[in-house]
Write an enzyme that holds these catalytic residues in place. Structure first.
Site, PDB file in Angstrom:
ATOM      1  N   ASP A  19       0.850  -1.189   0.000  1.00  0.00           N
ATOM      2  CA  ASP A  19       0.000   0.000   0.000  1.00  0.00           C
ATOM      3  C   ASP A  19       0.889   1.243   0.000  1.00  0.00           C
ATOM      4  OD1 ASP A  19      -2.152   1.671   0.122  1.00  0.00           O
ATOM      5  OD2 ASP A  19      -2.773   1.141   2.153  1.00  0.00           O
ATOM      6  N   ASP A 114      -2.788   2.554  -6.129  1.00  0.00           N
ATOM      7  CA  ASP A 114      -1.764   2.613  -5.079  1.00  0.00           C
ATOM      8  C   ASP A 114      -1.705   1.405  -4.158  1.00  0.00           C
ATOM      9  OD1 ASP A 114      -4.183   3.118  -3.866  1.00  0.00           O
ATOM     10  OD2 ASP A 114      -3.438   4.755  -2.618  1.00  0.00           O
ATOM     11  N   GLU A 115      -2.374   0.322  -4.482  1.00  0.00           N
ATOM     12  CA  GLU A 115      -2.274  -0.862  -3.624  1.00  0.00           C
ATOM     13  C   GLU A 115      -2.524  -2.134  -4.412  1.00  0.00           C
ATOM     14  OE1 GLU A 115      -5.301  -1.572  -0.620  1.00  0.00           O
ATOM     15  OE2 GLU A 115      -6.604  -0.071  -1.546  1.00  0.00           O
TER      16      GLU A 115
END
Length: 371
Positions: A19, A114-115
């Site tokens: 993350d 983003d993860e």
């Protein structure tokens, strides 16, 4: 049900959740060094009705968080620096990160820009530890992108995601199988995947506040109260999450929505906005090579009541004219008959995804949905 205290360790998967830390804001601080150490907020205009997309950790110290109104964020931190999103810059950084993850396993499931989850079970078969892989991934991300990431390592998705949040920012945390139940027990039930505010409230009325409380609840009680979801609650309270890491997650919908600076009252103006958004959705569908069977509109009134209406075709559509054709009837069914509407937000989306070549017809029946 597997006994997490006695099952051989070799039976468990090795899952990593990566993350990125305050991703949009971190990209801005990287690209603009003068912003480092400053409270940076990426999102809408604080003078309007925009919301916070993300913010730097310097801004979070003031109580600012994602989805907060930008105006509220400004009141909490008047000195904050507000920036409009630069999506192409974020996509470029995301591609760099995902390429790094792919070096370690083909089983990478992006959840957003983003993860992502990684299943590194096969990569650890020769004795390499999952935590070593996670440590190396974080190092590569920082060296190659100038950004930091947090990582969680465990034996399923549920616990890996909880672990990645445990030592943010720029942290690494491991929950081994023998520690899974102890880690979960004291957590508030709201920390669990799939347990939102309404469910927390309902569980509270049953005397269930922590994961240990949930674990002590009878399986039959949970199923009676929550249906199939009750079985999910029963399992995750015991550290059981069988969801696989899926490298090719199927997109469920494509949509666009707009929050207006001032509420709008004229249905014709509303229809014009919906038509513009339908054109945007059609363009996005063409870009990703998809079509869908269900066209939905979302209408949010001034009191925040939100209604959706949907038209389901027999086969998939993607052309602008097909999407627009449904809008007048959908809007008419969404608006109140006896009072003048005051609309804060409108949205259009297409779901029930298929490839365009699978359909060239568009007959169907109305399916009314209300949120």
């Amino acid at each position: 049900m597997p006994n997490l205290l006695t099952e051989p360790i070799a039976k468990f998967r090795k899952i990593i959740h990566v993350d990125m830390d305050a991703f949009f804001a971190a990209v801005e601080q990287r690209d603009h060094p003068e912003l480092q150490g400053q409270p940076v907020i990426v999102g809408g205009d604080p003078a309007g009705r925009g919301v916070v997309a993300t913010c730097s950790y310097e801004a979070r110290r003031f109580g600012i968080h994602s989805a907060m109104t930008a105006a509220r964020a400004r009141s909490l931190c008047p000195q904050a620096i507000f920036l409009r999103p630069r999506m192409e810059a974020y996509r470029k950084a995301s591609r760099q990160v995902m390429n790094i993850l792919q070096r370690y396993t083909p089983l990478v499931e992006p959840l957003s820009l983003d993860e992502a989850f990684l299943d590194v079970t096969a990569a650890t078969a020769d004795g390499v530890l999952a935590v070593q892989i996670a440590r190396e991934i974080r190092s590569c991300i920082q060296q190659e992108t100038g950004l930091t990431a947090s990582a969680g390592v465990s034996y399923n998705k549920l616990l890996a995601k909880l672990a990645s949040d445990w030592r943010k920012p720029n942290g690494l945390f491991v929950i081994p199988p023998e520690k899974g139940l102890d880690f979960l027990s004291p957590l508030p039930v709201g920390k669990l995947h799939g347990v939102g505010p309404a469910t927390v409230k309902k569980l509270s009325t049953l005397g269930i506040h922590t994961v240990l409380d949930l674990r002590n609840a009878a399986r039959e009680t949970l199923i009676a109260q929550f249906g199939k979801t009750g079985l999910w609650f029963y399992e995750i309270a015991r550290g059981i999450d069988k969801r696989p890491v899926q490298p090719s997650r199927q997109r469920k919908s494509v949509g666009a929505e707009r929050t207006f600076p001032q509420n709008i009252n004229d249905p014709q103006v509303m229809l014009t906005h919906l038509q513009e958004m339908a054109s945007q959705v059609s363009a996005r569908l063409k870009t990703v090579g998809l079509a869908g069977r269900t066209i939905s509109i979302k209408v949010r009134f001034s009191d925040f009541e939100t209604i959706t209406r949907a038209y389901t075709h027999a086969q998939s559509v993607w052309r602008t004219e097909d999407l627009i054709a449904c809008l007048p009837d959908l809007l008419d069914k969404a608006l109140p008959v006896e009072s003048q509407p005051s609309i804060r937000l409108l949205g259009v989306s297409v779901s029930g995804m298929l490839r365009p070549e699978d359909s060239d017809k568009h007959t169907g029946q109305m399916d009314l949905l209300e949120e």
